[in-house]
Design a protein around this motif. Structure first.
Motif, mmCIF file in Angstrom:
data_model
loop_
_atom_site.group_PDB
_atom_site.id
_atom_site.type_symbol
_atom_site.label_atom_id
_atom_site.label_comp_id
_atom_site.label_asym_id
_atom_site.label_seq_id
_atom_site.Cartn_x
_atom_site.Cartn_y
_atom_site.Cartn_z
ATOM 1 N N GLY A 76 0.897 -1.480 0.044
ATOM 2 C CA GLY A 76 0.138 -0.053 -0.005
ATOM 3 C C GLY A 76 1.093 1.637 -0.080
ATOM 4 O O GLY A 76 0.431 2.334 -0.896
ATOM 5 N N MET A 77 1.996 1.323 0.785
ATOM 6 C CA MET A 77 2.796 2.568 1.306
ATOM 7 C C MET A 77 3.708 2.848 -0.824
ATOM 8 O O MET A 77 3.754 3.753 -0.790
ATOM 9 C CB MET A 77 3.824 2.180 1.699
ATOM 10 N N GLN A 78 3.707 1.788 -1.040
ATOM 11 C CA GLN A 78 4.384 1.485 -2.358
ATOM 12 C C GLN A 78 3.484 2.119 -3.726
ATOM 13 O O GLN A 78 3.733 2.827 -4.538
ATOM 14 C CB GLN A 78 5.039 0.472 -2.792
ATOM 15 N N GLY A 79 2.146 1.812 -3.025
ATOM 16 C CA GLY A 79 1.647 2.673 -4.447
ATOM 17 C C GLY A 79 0.721 1.209 -5.872
ATOM 18 O O GLY A 79 1.084 2.098 -6.306
ATOM 19 N N VAL A 80 0.398 0.322 -4.848
ATOM 20 C CA VAL A 80 0.316 -0.662 -5.869
ATOM 21 C C VAL A 80 -1.046 -0.845 -6.333
ATOM 22 O O VAL A 80 -1.852 -0.602 -5.570
ATOM 23 C CB VAL A 80 0.702 -2.179 -5.136
ATOM 24 N N ASP A 81 -0.919 -0.638 -8.107
ATOM 25 C CA ASP A 81 -2.406 -0.135 -8.560
ATOM 26 C C ASP A 81 -3.334 -1.619 -7.892
ATOM 27 O O ASP A 81 -2.835 -2.446 -7.761
ATOM 28 C CB ASP A 81 -2.826 0.163 -9.685
#
Length: 158
Positions: A76-81
Motif C-alpha cells: 500500500g505504501m508503495q502505491g500498487v494499483d
C-alpha cells in the motif's frame, strides 16, 4: 537440572536417529512429490491472475497475521494499483496453504509474486522496501497506481 534434561535426551536418542534438520529436509522432499498436478495448475493460474499476487493469511482488509499485515502495508505504501493486484487467503484452503510452500520452495507465508516471479516473504518485502529495491521493481513492472493513471491520461491524449 535443565542441562541434565537435555543431556539425558541426547543420550537416550538412538545413534541411528537423524537430526531434526535432516528429517525436516527429507520430509520436504517427499512432500514436494505430493504437489498434485491439479494443485500446481491452480497455483499457476493464481500466480498469473494479476501482475502482483500475494498469498497471505487473511485478506487485505482483514489480515490474520502480523507478517501478512506488514506485507499489505508495504504494498500500500508503495502505491500498487489495486487493479493490478490479487491476494489469496491460504487459510481458506489447506491444499493451497501447503501447496504454495512446495511450489515456491519457501517455507513461510505471506509470499509475493510479481510478474509470475517469486519475490519472497515478509522479511524480503520489508528489506526491499527499506532499500528502495521494491519501489524500483514495481516501477519497472508498471504496476503502480500513479503510473497507471498517467498511462491512461497519455492514451486519452493520443
Amino acid at each position: 537440572m535443565f542441562s541434565r534434561t537435555i543431556l539425558s535426551r541426547q543420550l537416550l536418542r538412538p545413534a541411528f536417529a537423524a537430526p531434526v534438520a535432516a528429517r525436516t529436509s527429507f520430509l520436504t522432499s517427499i512432500q514436494a512429490r505430493f504437489l498434485s498436478d491439479q494443485t500446481r495448475q491452480a497455483i499457476d493460474k493464481a500466480v498469473s491472475s494479476a501482475p502482483v499476487v500475494l498469498f497471505m493469511k487473511g485478506t487485505p482488509e482483514t489480515p490474520q497475521c502480523g507478517f501478512s499485515r506488514a506485507s499489505i502495508q508495504v504494498l500500500g505504501m508503495q502505491g500498487v494499483d489495486p487493479a493490478k493486484f490479487a491476494a489469496f487467503n491460504v487459510l481458506e484452503d489447506n491444499e493451497l496453504r501447503q501447496g504454495i510452500k512446495e511450489y515456491s520452495d519457501w517455507p513461510t507465508i505471506p509470499q509475493l509474486y510479481i510478474d509470475k516471479e517469486f519475490v519472497g516473504g515478509c522479511d524480503i518485502i520489508v528489506s526491499m522496501h527499506q532499500s528502495g529495491e521494491l519501489a524500483k521493481l514495481l516501477e519497472e513492472k508498471k504496476v503502480l497506481a500513479v503510473e497507471s493513471e498517467a498511462a491512461e491520461e497519455e492514451a486519452k491524449k493520443e
